[in-house]
Design an enzyme around this catalytic site. Structure first.
Site, PDB file in Angstrom:
ATOM      1  N   TYR A  92       0.867  -1.352  -0.009  1.00 35.72           N
ATOM      2  CA  TYR A  92       0.289  -0.162   0.083  1.00 35.72           C
ATOM      3  C   TYR A  92       0.942   1.328  -0.146  1.00 35.72           C
ATOM      4  CZ  TYR A  92      -3.394  -3.462   1.611  1.00 35.72           C
ATOM      5  OH  TYR A  92      -4.426  -4.512   1.659  1.00 35.72           O
ATOM      6  N   HIS A 102       0.127 -12.056   1.445  1.00 33.46           N
ATOM      7  CA  HIS A 102      -0.782 -11.080   0.459  1.00 33.46           C
ATOM      8  C   HIS A 102      -0.678 -11.611  -0.769  1.00 33.46           C
ATOM      9  CE1 HIS A 102      -1.257  -6.608  -0.174  1.00 33.46           C
ATOM     10  NE2 HIS A 102      -2.366  -7.592  -0.198  1.00 33.46           N
TER      11      HIS A 102
END
Length: 333
Positions: free
Chosen positions: A56, A140
């Site tokens: 992010y 992830h």
């Protein structure tokens, strides 16, 4: 705010979580003051679960979230981050990141689910956040990396959990089939499930949710608005569904659901937040929150009472699957 425990761990999550992807400049710039104010507003509202990832904003989300939480009592909140994408120097930068974040691309993402990659990623995250530990670590998006993720990354996380370094471990994905496999075949405690158990997509009922229930595992629901189509009282053409322009038939279905919500005295986004709790394995809904105003709106929507009759009517009209369980209700440990 009520909390629920990740089963068979010591980690408890508030029912509403703060998703920090957007304060990493997802799609547009978020001033640092707005990001800090959003975290502060979440804290004041009783939210104590915060989720981030190196992906992010190429570390920006982790930096901002860590700075905003650093002065808070460490034992009073839960923070999760993710492994699988190492941030390394970008030898050929173009100026701006190409994966949806408005940040400089001096760094790039490098897939790595090796044991060394996991340990390095966690160390880098702790350095960026300035925190002393992570409570939850997820793999992830290991969609194309099953073998290394299952045989190297997850055992590495399990070792850290057994040492007491991490409280819970799991996987975060936009699909539901492989997370079910992680629950069955690895040491995972929890799944962060994106967009696969929503008012418009209940495909998780085919695999990960019954698996979690059978094995006594827990699920965190994210992407409950399906990229935006469920975020407004009245959906309209041009809204997004799973990161793409929503097909007309899905817009029409969302509008039909919205009309049933209105008949029950509630709204589409409030129902979208409440819906995941119809399954007993789901313990938390985490939403992206960019500003203090968004936090306030999300908390207000989360706190709305949703009558059980809404789910009955949606089932009866074929707007959600007939095998969606009856709502268990919020506010239970």
């Amino acid at each position: 705010m009520h909390q629920r425990k990740i089963q068979d761990t010591s980690v408890s999550l508030t029912e509403l979580g703060f998703g920090a992807s957007v304060i990493g400049n997802l799609y547009r710039v978020t001033p640092v003051g707005d990001a800090t104010a959003a975290v502060d507003a979440a804290w004041d509202a009783g939210i104590r679960y915060f989720d981030t990832a190196p992906h992010y904003g190429l570390g920006l989300s982790e930096q901002r979230l860590g700075a905003a939480l650093r002065h808070r009592p460490r034992d009073e909140y839960v923070i999760s981050s993710k492994v699988g994408r190492l941030l390394v120097p970008n030898e050929q930068p173009h100026g701006v990141d190409t994966e949806g974040f408005v940040v400089r691309d001096d760094l790039r993402r490098q897939w790595d689910f090796s044991r060394d990659g996991v340990l390095r990623s966690i160390e880098d995250t702790l350095e960026r956040t300035g925190l002393d530990r992570l409570d939850i670590v997820y793999l992830h998006d290991p969609d194309d990396h099953w073998r290394q993720a299952a045989e190297e990354a997850m055992p590495a996380l399990a070792d850290l959990r057994e040492q007491g370094v991490i409280g819970a471990i799991g996987v975060g994905m936009n699909q539901s089939a492989m997370p079910a496999r992680f629950l069955r075949e690895t040491a995972a405690d929890v799944v962060m499930l994106a967009g696969r158990y929503t008012l418009l997509d209940q495909s998780a009922l085919d695999d990960v949710l019954p698996t979690a229930q059978e094995l006594g595992k827990s699920v965190v629901a994210v992407g409950v608005f399906n990229s935006g189509l469920l975020s407004l009282d009245r959906p309209a053409e041009g809204m997004k569904y799973d990161y793409q322009d929503a097909p007309p038939e899905l817009v029409a279905r969302a509008l039909a659901i919205a009309q049933v919500c209105e008949q029950h005295g509630t709204t589409l986004p409030a129902a979208a937040i409440a819906f995941p709790y119809t399954h007993p394995s789901i313990i938390n809904v985490t939403l992206g929150m960019r500003t203090a105003e968004q936090v306030g709106r999300n908390v207000e929507l989360h706190d709305q009472h949703i009558p059980d009759g809404l789910w009955d009517d949606l089932r009866a009209q074929g707007l959600i699957r007939s095998d969606v369980p009856a709502e268990r209700g919020r506010g239970r440990e």
